[in-house]
Write a protein that holds these residues in place. Structure first.
Motif, PDB file in Angstrom:
ATOM      1  N   UNK A  31       3.591   7.080  -1.554  1.00 52.48           N
ATOM      2  CA  UNK A  31       2.619   7.797  -1.138  1.00 52.48           C
ATOM      3  C   UNK A  31       1.329   7.434  -1.143  1.00 52.48           C
ATOM      4  N   UNK A  32       0.580   7.397  -2.480  1.00 51.14           N
ATOM      5  CA  UNK A  32      -0.406   6.952  -2.891  1.00 51.14           C
ATOM      6  C   UNK A  32      -0.829   5.686  -2.266  1.00 51.14           C
ATOM      7  N   UNK A  33      -0.156   4.609  -2.154  1.00 52.24           N
ATOM      8  CA  UNK A  33      -0.176   3.320  -1.648  1.00 52.24           C
ATOM      9  C   UNK A  33      -0.433   3.482   0.012  1.00 52.24           C
ATOM     10  N   UNK A  34       0.257   4.300   0.657  1.00 53.18           N
ATOM     11  CA  UNK A  34       0.257   4.579   2.063  1.00 53.18           C
ATOM     12  C   UNK A  34      -1.354   5.119   2.390  1.00 53.18           C
ATOM     13  N   UNK A  35      -1.823   5.874   1.636  1.00 55.96           N
ATOM     14  CA  UNK A  35      -3.100   6.403   1.560  1.00 55.96           C
ATOM     15  C   UNK A  35      -4.354   5.345   1.585  1.00 55.96           C
ATOM     16  N   UNK A  36      -4.106   4.386   0.769  1.00 58.27           N
ATOM     17  CA  UNK A  36      -5.174   3.380   0.730  1.00 58.27           C
ATOM     18  C   UNK A  36      -5.043   2.605   1.940  1.00 58.27           C
ATOM     19  N   UNK A  37      -6.440   2.206   2.118  1.00 58.87           N
ATOM     20  CA  UNK A  37      -6.645   1.152   3.207  1.00 58.87           C
ATOM     21  C   UNK A  37      -6.656  -0.140   2.918  1.00 58.87           C
ATOM     22  N   UNK A  38      -5.897  -1.157   3.613  1.00 51.88           N
ATOM     23  CA  UNK A  38      -5.443  -2.419   3.030  1.00 51.88           C
ATOM     24  C   UNK A  38      -5.780  -3.351   4.364  1.00 51.88           C
ATOM     25  N   UNK A  39      -6.162  -4.343   4.276  1.00 52.77           N
ATOM     26  CA  UNK A  39      -6.332  -5.260   5.433  1.00 52.77           C
ATOM     27  C   UNK A  39      -4.884  -6.067   5.524  1.00 52.77           C
ATOM     28  N   UNK A  40      -4.823  -6.677   6.533  1.00 49.00           N
ATOM     29  CA  UNK A  40      -3.776  -7.542   7.069  1.00 49.00           C
ATOM     30  C   UNK A  40      -3.334  -8.614   5.906  1.00 49.00           C
TER      31      UNK A  40
END
Length: 175
Positions: free
Chosen positions: A157-166
């Motif tokens: 869930x925490x990983x889903x909340x972080x913004x990440x680039x392609x």
């Protein structure tokens, strides 16, 4: 008092052992007779009309022999997969439902005398696979999380909340 409880426990274990032995023997017998069940197709007539003193049945296949051969090629694997599914003790036994349902759809198509045997079943398998495969993966994740003692759901869930680039996502795939 101690001696009586030991005797009762011993009797209970003997009964459990006897049930296990009988159940295992039945499963072994069911598997052992499968080749004989497969070759039952040879007892069917080699014509389109099956005539007995009780009934006359006609098939749209070239012969009853051919129909029985097709049917045994679907029913015997289905029979063995059912035995495997109901006797498997592993957590992943639910994935056996995928080939099980495939053989069920193929058998249904054969019994309905469908001419496109083994062609359309994949379309019917998609909803089954969409339910079973993620469910098995979630069971696997839960089992391995319990083994490792890690709560990956919170980390997920925490990983889903972080913004990440392609680019970050692609790098994660090959880690």
């Amino acid at each position: 008092m101690n001696n009586k409880s030991t005797q009762l426990q011993s009797r209970s274990q003997d009964k459990d052992r006897k049930k296990f032995t009988i159940g295992g023997g039945i499963v072994i017998l069911l598997i052992a007779i499968s080749p004989y069940l497969f070759y039952l197709y040879e007892s069917f007539p080699d014509g389109q009309v099956w005539e007995t003193f009780l009934f006359n049945i006609e098939t749209s296949y070239l012969s009853w022999y051919q129909f029985a051969w097709f049917l045994s090629g679907k029913v015997i694997p289905l029979y063995l997969l059912l035995i495997w599914f109901f006797t498997c003790k592993h957590w992943w036994h639910w994935i056996i439902l995928v080939p099980l349902f495939m053989y069920i759809f193929q058998t249904w198509g054969l019994i309905n005398q469908s001419r496109n045997i083994d062609e359309v079943e994949l379309v019917y398998m998609i909803p089954v696979m969409l339910i079973i495969i993620p469910a098995v993966y979630l069971i696997r994740a839960k089992v391995f999380n319990k083994i490792r003692g890690v709560d990956d759901m919170k980390a997920f869930e925490e990983e889903l909340k972080t913004k990440r680039t392609l680019w970050d996502e692609l790098k994660d795939l090959f880690r």
